[in-house]
Design an enzyme around this catalytic site. Structure first.
Site, PDB file in Angstrom:
ATOM      1  CB  CYS A  12      -0.874   0.040   1.257  1.00 39.45           C
ATOM      2  SG  CYS A  12      -1.989  -1.346   1.376  1.00 39.45           S
ATOM      3  CG  ASN A 112       2.461   1.119   3.570  1.00 38.58           C
ATOM      4  OD1 ASN A 112       2.301   0.019   3.045  1.00 38.58           O
ATOM      5  ND2 ASN A 112       3.606   1.752   3.559  1.00 38.58           N
ATOM      6  CB  CYS A 246      10.953  -2.467   4.706  1.00 36.75           C
ATOM      7  SG  CYS A 246      10.955  -3.543   3.268  1.00 36.75           S
ATOM      8  CB  SER A 293      13.744  -1.629  -8.915  1.00 38.36           C
ATOM      9  OG  SER A 293      13.688  -2.975  -9.318  1.00 38.36           O
ATOM     10  CB  CYS A 450      12.461 -11.420   3.591  1.00 39.17           C
ATOM     11  SG  CYS A 450      13.123  -9.868   3.033  1.00 39.17           S
TER      12      CYS A 450
HETATM   13  S1  SF4 Z   1      10.862  -9.009   5.968  1.00 44.62           S
HETATM   14 FE1  SF4 Z   1      11.893  -8.207   4.108  1.00 44.62          FE
HETATM   15  S2  SF4 Z   1      10.258  -7.316   2.854  1.00 44.62           S
HETATM   16 FE2  SF4 Z   1       9.436  -7.606   4.936  1.00 44.62          FE
HETATM   17  S3  SF4 Z   1       9.762  -5.658   6.008  1.00 44.62           S
HETATM   18 FE3  SF4 Z   1      11.538  -6.940   6.452  1.00 44.62          FE
HETATM   19  S4  SF4 Z   1      13.043  -6.425   4.823  1.00 44.62           S
HETATM   20 FE4  SF4 Z   1      11.041  -5.678   4.144  1.00 44.62          FE
END
Ligand code: SF4
Length: 470
Positions: A12, A112, A246, A293, A450
Site C-alpha cells: 500500500c 500501509n 524495510c 528498479s 526475509c
Molecule cells: S521481511 Fe523483508 S520485505 Fe518484509 S519488512 Fe523486512 S526487509 Fe522488508
C-alpha cells in the site's frame, strides 16, 4: 522489477493533506505518484469540517476516480490510499480508506503495512460483540478506537495503537483532525511535508514533488502527529525500539526519486551496484539492469567496473493489469509481454544482468532465456540483495516459504534453475553498508528478516493458531 509477475508486492501507499481548498485533487495526484505501491484499489475520503465523504473502487487511480468524482469530494482535508490486496484478500469492501459513521461522528482510516496480531485481536473483539465489515487487518484498529470508552479521541487512538503489533503507517481522520502514526520499529516509511500552510503526509517523498510540497521531515517510529486547523503537534505514543526500516524499500519498492530517512533511493541503489562491483568482479562486455528498479544498480556497477552500461532490456510500459494472469504459464507469458531484449545490444556479448531479487525464480529464468535467445553469449546474473529465504509478515507479499526458490536451495542450484552462467547475491553486510543509514548496530536500522529470518517483532502468522507465537 515487474512486481505483478515476480511475486514480490508492496501492499500500500498512503497520502493525506490538511487545510487546502483542493484537498481531493491534490490527494488524487499524490496517489497517482504512489501507484507503484498498489494497483488493485484506491480511495479518497475528504472532510469539510462537518462530515466525511469518500469514493473508492477497485483498479488504478485513473480508473477509480473520474474528474467529476473528484469535484464531488468537497472539503479542505483528505486521506487517500492505493492498495495491493494481500492481507484479508481483495474485494471492494477491503479497499481503503475505511469509513465508519457513528452517533459521535465519522472516522476514516487507511494503513500501509500489516498487523501481525490482527487475527488474535479479531477473535477477542468478535467474542466481545464486534462485527467486522471487511477481512482487512486495518479494520481492527477502528474497532479498538471506537471501543476505547469515554476518554478523548486522542487517548483512544493511543490506547488502540498500544494494542496492535507489526508494521504500520496509519492515517486516521475525523471531521476535525487527522492523526498520523508509525509503528515503534519504523518498518514502513512516512514523511511530512507542507504546501503553504497545508500539511501533507505521504508514504514516499516522490509524492511531495508531484504536488509541489516541501519536505519537512520523516515521521518517527512510535510518533503520533495530530494535525488540525491550529497546526500539528507531536508526541510519542510508544518508545521507538529496534528501528527496522524495510531494506526492500531501498532495494526495490520505493521510487528512485524518493528519499527515506534522508537517503535518496536512486543513490542507495547506485551504491548497491558499486558494492556488487567490489564483491563480484566479472569479465563482460555490457551491463544491463532489469527495469525499473535495477537500472540505478546497473549504472553503479558499470561506473565502478568500467564495463559499459547499455539498455539491454526494454519494458513495455503500456501493458495493463488485464494482462496479469494468475497461472504459471500465463505468468511466464506476462514476462514476455512486459520485457523485451534489445538484440542489437546483447547479440554476441557477455552480459551482466542486474536484478534486485529472486523470489520464485520464474521471472529470472525467462529473462535469462530471452537474453540468450537474443544472442547473448554469456549471462551473468547479479542480485542487489541477499537470497530471500523467509516470508515477510510486514505488508509485503513475498509468497509462502515453499514458493521462495532460495528457502531450501543453494546459490548453485538456483543458478542452474534460472540457466545463468554465473549467479551472485549481494552479501547482507554489503547491502547494509551500501544503503548507508546512520544508525549504529549490526543491521544499521534495517529490517532484514526475509533474508535472515530474524524478525524485529513478535509474529503471529495467520496460518498458525492466532495465539501461538513463532
Ligand atoms: S521481511 Fe523483508 S520485505 Fe518484509 S519488512 Fe523486512 S526487509 Fe522488508
Amino acid at each position: 522489477m515487474l512486481a505483478e509477475i515476480k511475486g514480490l508486492n508492496e501492499e500500500c501507499g498512503v497520502f493525506g493533506i490538511w487545510g487546502h481548498p483542493e484537498a481531493a485533487q491534490i490527494t488524487y495526484y499524490g496517489l497517482h505518484s504512489l501507484q507503484h505501491r498498489g494497483q488493485e484499489g484506491a480511495g479518497i475520503v475528504v472532510t469539510d469540517g462537518d462530515k466525511l465523504k469518500g469514493v473508492k473502487g477497485e483498479g488504478l487511480v485513473t480508473e477509480v476516480f473520474s474528474q467529476a468524482a473528484i469535484q464531488e469530494l468537497k472539503g479542505t482535508s483528505a486521506i487517500g490510499h492505493v492498495r495491493y490486496a494481500t492481507a484479508g484478500g481483495g474485494g471492494y469492501e477491503n479497499v481503503q480508506p475505511l469509513l465508519f459513521q457513528s452517533q459521535n461522528g465519522g472516522l476514516a482510516l487507511c494503513h500501509n503495512g500489516n498487523l501481525t496480531n490482527a487475527t488474535a485481536l479479531k477473535y477477542q473483539l468478535e467474542a466481545q460483540g464486534s462485527i467486522f465489515q471487511t477481512s482487512s487487518d486495518t479494520e481492527v484498529l477502528a474497532h479498538l478506537i471506537k471501543r476505547g470508552g469515554v476518554s478523548s479521541h486522542k487517548e483512544r487512538v493511543k490506547n488502540a495503537l498500544s494494542m496492535v503489533k507489526g508494521a504500520y503507517a496509519f492515517l486516521i481522520m475525523t471531521e476535525n483532525e487527522m492523526m498520523v502514526a508509525v509503528d515503534p520499529n519504523g518498518l514502513r516509511p512516512l514523511s511530512l511535508g507542507k504546501i503553504g500552510d497545508a500539511y501533507v503526509i505521504a508514504s514516499e517523498t516522490c509524492a511531495f514533488d508531484i504536488v509541489g510540497a516541501e519536505y519537512v521531515r520523516d515521521v518517527l517510529p512510535g510518533e503520533l502527529l495530530v494535525i488540525d486547523d491550529n497546526g500539528f503537534r507531536s508526541e510519542m505514543f510508544a518508545m521507538a525500539s529496534n528501528i527496522s526500516m524495510c531494506a526492500m524499500e531501498y532495494v526495490y519498492f520505493s521510487r528512485p526519486d524518493s528519499n527515506i530517512n534522508g537517503i535518496n533511493v536512486h543513490t542507495a541503489r547506485k551504491n548497491l551496484g558499486k558494492q556488487l562491483a567490489v564483491e563480484v568482479p566479472i569479465e563482460a562486455d555490457v551491463v544491463t539492469g532489469v527495469p525499473d528498479s535495477s537500472i540505478s544498480v546497473a549504472i553503479g556497477y558499470a561506473e565502478a567496473t568500467g564495463i559499459p552500461y547499455e539498455m539491454g532490456l526494454i519494458k513495455n510500459k503500456y501493458v495493463g493489469r488485464t494482462f496479469i494472469q494468475p497461472s504459471q504459464s500465463l505468468r511466464e507469458q506476462g514476462v514476455k509481454m512486459k520485457l523485451s531484449p534489445v538484440r542489437g545490444v546483447v547479440e554476441g556479448k557477455r552480459v551482466v544482468m542486474v536484478d534486485d531479487s529472486i523470489v520464485r525464480g520464474t521471472t529470472s529464468r525467462r529473462i535469462v532465456t530471452m537474453l540468450k535467445e537474443a544472442g547473448a553469449t554469456e549471462v551473468h546474473v547479479i542480485i542487489s540483495s541477499p537470497p530471500i529465504k523467509n516470508p515477510c509478515f510486514y505488508g509485503i507479499d513475498t509468497s509462502t516459504k515453499e514458493e521462495l526458490i532460495a528457502s531450501d536451495r543453494s546459490v548453485e542450484e538456483i543458478r542452474e534453475i534460472i540457466g545463468a552462467d554465473t549467479l551472485t547475491f549481494l552479501s547482507p553486510k554489503g547491502m547494509i553498508d551500501a544503503i548507508g543509514r546512520e544508525e549504529e548496530g549490526e543491521t544499521r536500522g534495517l529490517c532484514l528478516a526475509c533474508f535472515t529470518g530474524k524478525y524485529p517483532t513478535e509474529i503471529y502468522p495467520s496460518t498458525l493458531h492466532p495465539y501461538e507465537k513463532v
